[in-house]
Design a protein around this motif. Structure first.
Motif, PDB file in Angstrom:
ATOM      1  N   GLU A  67       0.820  -1.362   0.024  1.00 36.00           N
ATOM      2  CA  GLU A  67      -0.011   0.108  -0.048  1.00 36.00           C
ATOM      3  C   GLU A  67       0.814   1.156   0.137  1.00 36.00           C
ATOM      4  OE1 GLU A  67       1.035  -1.149   4.304  1.00 36.00           O
ATOM      5  OE2 GLU A  67       0.276  -2.240   2.471  1.00 36.00           O
ATOM      6  N   SER A  68       2.090   1.100   0.208  1.00 31.11           N
ATOM      7  CA  SER A  68       2.893   2.256   0.227  1.00 31.11           C
ATOM      8  C   SER A  68       4.040   2.274  -1.109  1.00 31.11           C
ATOM      9  CB  SER A  68       4.017   2.261   1.165  1.00 31.11           C
ATOM     10  OG  SER A  68       3.509   2.403   2.538  1.00 31.11           O
ATOM     11  N   GLY A  69       4.243   3.660  -1.341  1.00 27.77           N
ATOM     12  CA  GLY A  69       5.088   3.713  -2.446  1.00 27.77           C
ATOM     13  C   GLY A  69       6.615   3.598  -1.962  1.00 27.77           C
ATOM     14  N   VAL A  70       7.657   3.545  -2.611  1.00 29.81           N
ATOM     15  CA  VAL A  70       9.048   3.793  -2.566  1.00 29.81           C
ATOM     16  C   VAL A  70       9.837   4.776  -3.346  1.00 29.81           C
ATOM     17  CG1 VAL A  70       9.093   1.608  -1.266  1.00 29.81           C
ATOM     18  CG2 VAL A  70       9.813   1.694  -3.623  1.00 29.81           C
ATOM     19  N   VAL A  71      10.666   5.463  -2.861  1.00 27.76           N
ATOM     20  CA  VAL A  71      11.680   6.246  -3.744  1.00 27.76           C
ATOM     21  C   VAL A  71      13.143   5.793  -3.594  1.00 27.76           C
ATOM     22  CG1 VAL A  71      10.020   8.125  -3.796  1.00 27.76           C
ATOM     23  CG2 VAL A  71      11.534   7.959  -2.104  1.00 27.76           C
TER      24      VAL A  71
END
Length: 139
Positions: A67-71
Motif C-alpha cells: 500500500e506504500s510507495g518507495v523512492v
C-alpha cells in the motif's frame, strides 16, 4: 504469468518490464530488451539495466508493504558481463529485501541472462512514502 505492479508506472510500461513475483520481500521481473534498449555493442544498455535493477529492488521493498510507495535514496551497481539481447528471450531480475525499518528499505537486486549467468547486481536504499492516487485497483 505476470502479476501486475498495482500502480501505474508509464516508464516501466514503455520499457516492457513485467512483474512475475511480488511477495514476502522478494520480487522477480522479466525484461526482453528491444533494439532501442541496446548500446553500440548490441547488448542491453547499462542505463536500461540500472532502471531494471531500480524497479527490481523497489518492488522487493514494496512487496512487504504494497500500500506504500518507495523512492530511491541511493544505489550502487556492478556490471559483471554483458546482458545479451535475444529474440524471444527475457532477462530475469530478482530482488530481495535485506532489512527494513519503519521508513527505509535496504535491498539487493540481480539481473540474469536467459542462460542463468549473472550479468549485473545492485544494492540500494529506498524510503517508504505514502501511496499516490495512481494505484490500480486489484478488484
Amino acid at each position: 504469468m505476470s502479476v501486475g505492479f498495482h500502480v501505474a508506472i508509464p516508464f516501466v510500461d514503455l520499457l516492457g518490464f513485467t512483474l512475475e513475483r511480488f511477495e514476502g520481500g522478494e520480487s522477480t521481473l522479466h525484461f526482453a530488451p528491444r533494439p532501442e534498449h541496446c548500446n553500440s555493442f548490441g547488448v542491453a544498455h547499462g542505463g536500461a539495466l540500472m532502471t531494471f535493477l531500480d524497479v527490481i529492488m523497489a518492488t522487493a521493498a514494496r512487496s512487504v508493504q504494497p500500500e506504500s510507495g518507495v523512492v530511491t535514496i541511493e544505489m550502487k551497481t556492478s556490471f559483471m558481463r554483458p546482458a545479451p539481447v535475444a529474440p524471444g528471450a527475457a532477462l530475469v531480475g530478482r530482488g530481495r529485501l535485506l532489512h527494513r525499518t519503519r521508513s527505509m528499505a535496504f535491498v539487493e537486486g540481480s539481473v540474469f541472462a536467459p542462460n542463468g549467468e549473472l550479468c549485473s547486481q545492485s544494492i540500494g536504499t529506498f524510503k517508504y512514502v505514502a501511496a499516490r492516487a495512481n494505484h490500480i485497483s486489484t478488484d
